[in-house]
Write an enzyme that holds these catalytic residues in place. Structure first.
Site, PDB file in Angstrom:
ATOM      1  N   SER A   1       0.772  -1.356  -0.014  1.00  0.00           N
ATOM      2  CA  SER A   1       0.036  -0.023  -0.192  1.00  0.00           C
ATOM      3  C   SER A   1       0.903   1.257  -0.203  1.00  0.00           C
ATOM      4  O   SER A   1       1.563   1.366  -0.959  1.00  0.00           O
ATOM      5  CB  SER A   1      -1.042  -0.035   1.137  1.00  0.00           C
ATOM      6  OG  SER A   1      -1.911   1.057   0.966  1.00  0.00           O
TER       7      SER A   1
ATOM      8  N   ASP B   1      -8.927  -4.524  -6.494  1.00  0.00           N
ATOM      9  CA  ASP B   1      -8.721  -3.481  -5.401  1.00  0.00           C
ATOM     10  C   ASP B   1      -9.509  -2.116  -5.421  1.00  0.00           C
ATOM     11  O   ASP B   1      -9.093  -1.405  -6.431  1.00  0.00           O
ATOM     12  CB  ASP B   1      -7.015  -3.282  -5.514  1.00  0.00           C
ATOM     13  CG  ASP B   1      -6.730  -2.522  -3.914  1.00  0.00           C
ATOM     14  OD1 ASP B   1      -7.460  -1.924  -3.559  1.00  0.00           O
ATOM     15  OD2 ASP B   1      -5.459  -2.606  -4.079  1.00  0.00           O
TER      16      ASP B   1
ATOM     17  N   HIS C   1      -7.617  -5.035  -1.773  1.00  0.00           N
ATOM     18  CA  HIS C   1      -6.263  -4.740  -1.109  1.00  0.00           C
ATOM     19  C   HIS C   1      -5.631  -5.433  -0.340  1.00  0.00           C
ATOM     20  O   HIS C   1      -4.398  -5.244  -0.350  1.00  0.00           O
ATOM     21  CB  HIS C   1      -6.618  -3.073  -0.707  1.00  0.00           C
ATOM     22  CG  HIS C   1      -5.473  -2.171  -0.315  1.00  0.00           C
ATOM     23  ND1 HIS C   1      -4.624  -1.963  -1.250  1.00  0.00           N
ATOM     24  CD2 HIS C   1      -4.804  -1.587   0.571  1.00  0.00           C
ATOM     25  CE1 HIS C   1      -3.691  -1.147  -0.866  1.00  0.00           C
ATOM     26  NE2 HIS C   1      -3.755  -1.041   0.395  1.00  0.00           N
TER      27      HIS C   1
END
Length: 717
Positions: free
Chosen positions: A587, A662, A694
């Protein structure tokens, strides 16, 4: 001699033991729902394919009765029913049963709800038709409010008649009582309604997202892949217009709360007064550098200003939203206006009466406010920036006492009557320990000590983790860090280094808590001869506002400079192989690892980026603009540290991983970076996980991912 032999007999775990069998995962005491008398809590237990809600004695930790079971519900309904969740009415005589739970986004879900009457031993469906979300008892237990198909409803439990509060809700257009995607993700606001304490009114938010642009993801698995389309406001693009209203059950009409002339604003928090006649709410401007706490008349919609807070950078909602209103209208709130998050007392007009906590350290969170005894229970980093300890202090700022007694990180769950609390504590050497305490801090019972988990960790060779500090790129600022060394570490040898980074605003990866399963993976890598290093760069949390806000309008600049500088300092150590330093992250961490490999191409050999942001123009409005302003106002801040614009600098080995579904950091980020790398004629590896969000999990994805990353590191680092 014996201890040496024992150490040598320890084995390295396999990847399957870590990620398939999960042998390093510990236990906790989950789902503690305190009952009204404070002597018991309820707990959902699953066994033999069925579920039951049991009543637990807090002092013995033993069940004393079953409150409701799926078997009883199945018998009453004449069809199978499983319990996915439950909620009690205030008198605990009725139970909302949640079944056929279906996740939507990170914090939202929908289910079929049933109302079980414990006294009458009856169960009825809450509503007909589509699944419902956020079903909530009124404080008097006579009604339930819920969202269905983007509209807000209330059901009277005496006759099960349903009343529509709104009727014009529509997916991807107008939402009532539920947050839009970006509110849910960035303000943690999925349920967007709140009962008044007197059960006569419901305050709710509505989101007109008709002008918000759509994002579409393909969902694979059918002959022709389906397209999932939802509203997602990217930085600088149109947001939903938000409205706050109060529905009055007596006349079945809604009063819209005035919000001023600006339309492009946020209303992320709502607070009712004790008498139900007024409500307060937090108002923020689009750039999130101006916050107001307003008080509104629930019947006229008119508001007045209680207080405001402004900043040259941003006002962090997470540091300003813990607000507790007292009976006389005065209130307790947190703020980092002084430079560190602290607790304050205000009168009903919004004037500050006193700063209750004070110092060059942060209050992490208020655990509870005992209004009867005028005490505040809170967690803070007063003793260490890498561990939360537990304290109590009076409303008058006196009588401060540390209640926690052990080293390490703490979290606390207080009973409603403030007589008992459950403490969750661990440190680098001791696994999670869950204990029962009275309000004075005395330990009454150990509910879980995870000795089996510790025995498992002790049985395997997982290296040695130690905390340290390193300098930031300015050569002055101390940064928290840790290093994991192989257990047979020899300072006369040279070792490759893998750095793990997250590095996002307010985050903390370096904490004094017991290792996780990911640490077990690091132990596995240490056994392969790697040093693992993690550095919390400037911009992360735990060290005050200035340390965190230095990255404003330059996201990625100082963070990557610190990681590169740390890597160069590591390279000078005699036991580090300076030609074999790598970095990985997920991320924001994937954004960082990508950027560091390119900007730090003279120090980093290899990087792995999982689900990275590659250009902040692709990310959502609330998060990105809080730290970057808008791309229209700050174009250089968006582009100067975007990996997409640094591909020419790539020299090392790069693995780029993303999930195609995602909804948070879109697959678009990976695609655009890949296109830029291809145009620059840079070779790299990429891998996508179909239909994974995600978190990239489910159907063996976690095990597959970590196996792939391990193989890549063994080959390229």
């Amino acid at each position: 001699m014996g201890s040496v032999a024992f150490a040598q007999s320890k084995k390295s775990p396999t990847l399957d033991q870590i990620f398939k069998e999960g042998i390093f995962r510990g236990h906790s005491v989950y789902g503690i729902n305190w009952m009204k008398d404070g002597q018991y809590y309820s707990k959902l237990v699953r066994e033999m394919g069925a579920e039951k809600v049991v009543k637990m004695d807090i002092q013995t930790g033993q069940p004393v009765g079953t409150l409701v079971s799926s078997k009883v519900l199945t018998d009453l309904l004449g069809k199978e029913l499983h319990i996915d969740g439950y909620h009690f009415s205030a008198d605990e005589q009725k139970v909302l049963i949640e079944t056929e739970h279906e996740a939507i986004y990170r914090r939202s879900s929908k289910s079929h709800y049933f109302v079980y009457d414990r006294q009458a031993n009856t169960v009825v469906p809450l509503a007909k038709g589509e699944k419902q979300s956020f079903a909530t008892f009124s404080p008097d237990g006579k009604m339930v409010a819920f969202v269905r198909s983007n509209n807000l409803y209330v059901t009277n439990l005496s006759d099960m008649k349903e009343q529509a509060i709104t009727t014009d809700g529509q997916f991807n257009s107008l939402l009532h009582g539920m947050g839009d995607w970006v509110y849910e993700e960035e303000f943690s606001l999925a349920k967007a309604f709140k009962w008044a304490p007197d059960s006569k009114s419901i305050a709710y938010l509505s989101f007109d997202e008709s002008e918000v642009k759509q994002y579409t993801m393909p969902i694979y698995g059918t002959l022709y892949p389906q397209q999932y389309t939802f509203k997602y406001p990217k930085a600088g693009e149109r947001n939903s217009e938000v409205f706050l209203s109060v529905y009055h059950l007596d006349n079945q009409k809604s009063t819209e709360i005035q919000k001023g002339k600006e339309k492009d604003i946020y209303i992320p928090r709502i607070y009712w007064s004790a008498d139900g006649k007024s409500l307060s709410y937090i108002w923020m401007n689009r750039l999130q550098n101006h916050l107001e706490l307003r008080k509104a008349n629930a019947f006229t919609g008119e508001y007045s200003l209680l207080l405001k807070e402004t900043s040259k950078t941003y006002v962090d909602l997470d540091f300003n939203d813990q607000i507790y209103f007292l009976k006389d209208g005065s209130f307790i709130r947190t703020s980092e206006e002084s430079g560190f998050k602290h607790i304050y007392l205000f009168n009903k007009e919004g004037q500050q009466l006193r700063q209750i906590t004070n110092g060059q350290w942060e209050v992490s969170s208020i655990v509870g406010v005992d209004k009867t005894h005028k005490k505040i229970y809170y967690l803070s980093k007063e003793e260490s920036t890498i561990a939360d300890q537990f304290y109590v202090i009076g409303f008058n700022g006196k009588g401060k006492k540390k209640l926690s007694t052990r080293e390490g990180n703490h979290s606390v769950n207080f009973s409603n009557d403030f007589k008992y609390y459950i403490q969750y504590q661990s440190n680098i050497h001791q696994p999670l320990r869950v204990t029962l305490h009275n309000a004075k801090g005395k330990e009454l019972k150990v509910l879980e000590d995870n000795q089996a988990q510790k025995a498992t960790f002790d049985k395997f060779d997982l290296g040695h983790k130690e905390f340290m500090t390193v300098k930031a790129a300015d050569g002055q600022t101390d940064l928290n860090a840790y290093m994991i060394k192989p257990s047979n570490f020899d300072a006369s040898k040279k070792y490759p280094v893998l750095m793990f980074v997250y590095g996002g605003p307010g985050s903390q990866m370096v904490q004094n808590k017991f290792p996780s399963y990911r640490d077990a993976w690091y132990g596995y890598l240490a056994n392969q001869g790697y040093l693992i290093v993690c550095v919390d760069n400037r911009g992360t949390g735990g060290k005050g506002r200035d340390f965190k806000h230095i990255t404003y309008k330059d996201l990625g600049k100082y963070e990557s400079e610190d990681q590169i500088y740390a890597a160069k300092q590591l390279a000078k150590k005699s036991f580090v192989d300076a030609e074999r330093i790598g970095i990985w992250g997920w991320s924001f961490g994937g954004y960082m690892s990508s950027l560091c490999l390119m900007k730090g191409n003279d120090i980093f050999k290899t990087a792995i980026a999982v689900a990275p942001v590659t250009n902040w123009r692709y990310y959502d409005s609330i998060y990105t603009e809080r730290y970057q302003s808008t791309p229209q106002l700050n174009p250089h801040g968006y582009d100067d540290n975007s990996p997409v614009f640094h591909v020419d600098q790539l020299k090392g080995n790069f693995l780029l991983v993303h999930g195609t579904a995602d909804d948070n950091v879109h697959f678009q980020n990976a695609v655009e970076l890949e296109n830029a790398l291809i145009s620059a004629n840079k070779q790299f590896r990429t891998f996508y996980y179909p239909n994974r969000n995600h978190g990239i999990y489910g159907d063996n994805a976690t095990r597959h991912l970590y196996t792939m990353m391990t193989n890549f590191l063994l080959e390229k680092l």
